[in-house]
Design an enzyme around this catalytic site. Structure first.
Site, mmCIF file in Angstrom:
data_model
loop_
_atom_site.group_PDB
_atom_site.id
_atom_site.type_symbol
_atom_site.label_atom_id
_atom_site.label_comp_id
_atom_site.label_asym_id
_atom_site.label_seq_id
_atom_site.Cartn_x
_atom_site.Cartn_y
_atom_site.Cartn_z
ATOM 1 N N THR A 7 0.205 -10.849 -0.497
ATOM 2 C CA THR A 7 1.567 -10.323 -0.462
ATOM 3 C C THR A 7 1.692 -9.268 -1.554
ATOM 4 O O THR A 7 0.746 -9.009 -2.290
ATOM 5 C CB THR A 7 2.610 -11.433 -0.688
ATOM 6 O OG1 THR A 7 2.619 -11.790 -2.079
ATOM 7 C CG2 THR A 7 2.288 -12.673 0.135
ATOM 8 N N CYS A 8 2.868 -8.685 -1.684
ATOM 9 C CA CYS A 8 3.036 -7.643 -2.693
ATOM 10 C C CYS A 8 2.989 -8.207 -4.108
ATOM 11 O O CYS A 8 2.743 -7.473 -5.065
ATOM 12 C CB CYS A 8 4.329 -6.873 -2.472
ATOM 13 S SG CYS A 8 5.824 -7.875 -2.590
ATOM 14 N N ASN A 9 3.207 -9.517 -4.256
ATOM 15 C CA ASN A 9 3.260 -10.108 -5.592
ATOM 16 C C ASN A 9 2.167 -11.131 -5.871
ATOM 17 O O ASN A 9 2.145 -11.722 -6.941
ATOM 18 C CB ASN A 9 4.617 -10.787 -5.815
ATOM 19 C CG ASN A 9 5.726 -9.781 -5.945
ATOM 20 O OD1 ASN A 9 5.563 -8.765 -6.606
ATOM 21 N ND2 ASN A 9 6.850 -10.041 -5.294
ATOM 22 N N SER A 45 7.569 -17.921 -6.278
ATOM 23 C CA SER A 45 7.879 -16.535 -5.932
ATOM 24 C C SER A 45 8.650 -15.840 -7.038
ATOM 25 O O SER A 45 9.289 -16.488 -7.881
ATOM 26 C CB SER A 45 8.709 -16.483 -4.643
ATOM 27 O OG SER A 45 7.988 -17.015 -3.555
ATOM 28 N N GLU A 88 12.884 -17.934 -2.174
ATOM 29 C CA GLU A 88 12.891 -17.042 -1.011
ATOM 30 C C GLU A 88 12.037 -17.636 0.113
ATOM 31 O O GLU A 88 11.056 -18.335 -0.127
ATOM 32 C CB GLU A 88 12.384 -15.647 -1.409
ATOM 33 C CG GLU A 88 11.011 -15.618 -2.059
ATOM 34 C CD GLU A 88 9.889 -15.404 -1.064
ATOM 35 O OE1 GLU A 88 10.193 -15.091 0.098
ATOM 36 O OE2 GLU A 88 8.721 -15.568 -1.449
ATOM 37 N N GLN A 108 4.619 -15.364 5.582
ATOM 38 C CA GLN A 108 3.378 -14.768 5.094
ATOM 39 C C GLN A 108 2.239 -15.783 5.102
ATOM 40 O O GLN A 108 1.107 -15.446 5.446
ATOM 41 C CB GLN A 108 3.608 -14.207 3.687
ATOM 42 C CG GLN A 108 4.573 -13.022 3.678
ATOM 43 C CD GLN A 108 5.078 -12.682 2.282
ATOM 44 O OE1 GLN A 108 5.153 -13.536 1.405
ATOM 45 N NE2 GLN A 108 5.432 -11.418 2.079
ATOM 46 N N GLY A 113 11.296 3.766 4.633
ATOM 47 C CA GLY A 113 10.465 2.752 5.255
ATOM 48 C C GLY A 113 11.279 1.974 6.267
ATOM 49 O O GLY A 113 12.524 1.979 6.218
ATOM 50 N N MET A 152 10.685 -5.686 4.692
ATOM 51 C CA MET A 152 11.428 -5.588 3.437
ATOM 52 C C MET A 152 12.477 -4.485 3.507
ATOM 53 O O MET A 152 13.577 -4.635 2.969
ATOM 54 C CB MET A 152 10.468 -5.329 2.274
ATOM 55 C CG MET A 152 11.150 -5.235 0.918
ATOM 56 S SD MET A 152 12.044 -6.749 0.448
ATOM 57 C CE MET A 152 10.667 -7.773 -0.094
#
Length: 460
Positions: free
Chosen positions: A49-51, A132, A137, A143, A212, A216
């Site tokens: 994931t992005c994090n 998270s 969340e 994911q 975008g 998200m």
């Protein structure tokens, strides 16, 4: 086979490190293939994931697997292994950090390792959103589901990780349906809008642009609209996707070629494209600031790799422009989750982990128990056949009574060793006891069979 998790996240790594690992869209597949190709793991799922970037694996041995996963992560980050490094499978037992440092020195300080019971607890905690950036969340559930599905499609998952992820997904769903963690969690977009309001003033009547059109971006558009933004513009490289999101949020779609104009016209800009390379440069922001005549502008970068050129790389400060990225938002989110709900979810996770480990430990000795009972059932059947040969005239009622009596004797004899092996499994010593039973009774657990049901009494 044991469970192993190695990864890094916003808790352990700065944004620059996460960004380096996120620049390759196929990184999850590449990491999984590398780990399985090393022959140090039999199953693997990569959660990207992005994090966070985490490798879940079922492994026969701890240290070689740690080294192999460290090497795979280093390759994904573009870090070359030393020429003198030995193949992971050949490494002797040692400190796992040493194994990591030999191949991923730049990553070693940011990686965490969770093994066996701790790996289960980590997976369940992640699925509930407790780990998270925005605590609680629910996006992480989707994911994790996608990560499992992708690994299943590539034939990289077996019984161990299937059970782990299915259990984690079930626990995560429970957390969101049985507690109010959803209602009390603060999202990245929400905290970004709070900060924007502190700079721009009330957002009612302000103009916003979403760069975008992915998941998200959709969340950002919907949340922004609920805050009373007056004009909402969607810009995306694929016009059709921009138009769909604009229609869903009562916004307006603009072509990608007009990005500079859209940025200049917007008080609030939120970008999350998934592109590699900056789509909003310092020069574009400087041009926008000049056109805005000093009016303040708030820019939010939710992407990784980053969409907006970081402020520390600007040649000079840009008047009126405030930029926040994921790392800044993470700092703002610290301590914002509702403590009561977090405690409730943690208690739920603790109970579920205990139940999962109990089932797993009982299952670990189940083949031995089944083999023992199968051997007993075979012996009973053999002796009943001999009885039939010696007493061919035995009536059915008497034969059934004898069979039932023999079955009861066997059950009583097996009861204590069966219960003991399960008790020892709970204490972590079940494998030794099961091995002793296999030796004493010459059992073959691979030939598992269930004990036949007790014979029924013949009806007179």
């Amino acid at each position: 086979m044991s469970l192993l998790v190695i990864g890094l996240s916003h808790h352990t790594a700065p944004l620059a490190v996460l960004e380096a690992l996120s620049e390759h869209p196929d990184r999850a597949e590449a990491i999984a293939s590398s780990v399985l190709g090393s022959a140090t793991a039999t199953e693997t799922v990569v959660l990207s994931t992005c994090n966070r970037l985490e490798v879940y694996a079922a492994v026969p041995a701890f240290h070689p697997a740690v080294a192999a996963i460290g090497e795979a992560l280093a390759i994904a980050a573009g870090i070359e292994a030393p020429a003198s490094a030995r193949p992971p499978a050949e490494l002797p037992p040692s400190d796992p950090r040493s194994a990591l440092a030999a191949r991923a020195e730049a990553l070693a300080d940011h990686l965490y390792v969770r093994y066996d019971d701790a790996a289960v607890a980590h997976a369940f905690t992640v699925a509930c959103g407790l780990d998270s950036m925005a605590v609680g969340e629910a996006q992480i559930l989707g994911q994790m589901r996608d990560a499992l599905s992708g690994a299943q499609g590539r034939g990289q998952v077996g019984e161990s990780l299937n059970a782990l992820f299915q259990g984690a997904l079930r626990v995560g769903k429970r957390a969101h349906t049985e507690t109010e963690i959803d209602q009390h969690s603060v999202s990245l977009v929400q905290i970004a809008l709070e900060e924007a309001a502190s700079v721009l003033g009330p957002l009612h009547g302000a103009s916003a642009a979403i760069v975008g059109a992915g998941g998200m971006s959709g969340l950002a558009a919907a949340t922004t609209r609920r805050q009373g933004i007056d004009a909402l513009t969607i810009v995306n490289r694929t016009p059709e996707r921009a138009e769909r999101l604009a229609a869903a949020t009562s916004g307006a779609a603009r072509p990608w070629s007009e990005l500079a104009d859209v940025v200049a016209e917007s008080d609030l800009v939120i970008s999350c494209t998934g592109a590699v390379g900056h789509v909003i440069t310092a020069d574009l922001l400087a041009e926008s600031a000049a056109r805005r005549g000093g009016r303040p502008q708030f820019v939010v970068d939710l992407a990784l790799p980053r969409d907006v050129e970081p402020a520390d790389s600007w040649q000079r400060a840009i008047p009126g422009v405030t930029l926040v990225d994921l790392q800044a938002l993470g700092l703002l989110l610290e301590g914002r989750a509702d403590t009561t709900e977090v405690v409730r979810v943690r208690e739920l996770v603790t109970g579920e982990v205990a139940d999962y480990l109990t089932r797993r430990m009982e299952k670990s000795v189940a083949p031995t128990v089944a083999a023992l009972r199968a051997r007993a059932a075979d012996l009973v059947a053999t002796e009943m056949d001999r009885l039939d040969q010696r007493l061919p005239g035995l009536d059915e009622t008497t034969r059934a009574e004898v069979a039932l009596a023999v079955h009861r004797i066997v059950e009583k004899l097996l009861h204590t060793p069966t219960m003991r092996v399960k008790e020892f499994a709970m204490e972590g010593t079940g494998d030794d006891y099961a091995a002793a039973l296999r030796e004493l009774f010459d059992l073959e657990p691979k030939d598992v069979a269930n004990v036949s049901a007790p014979p029924k009494r013949a009806q007179p």
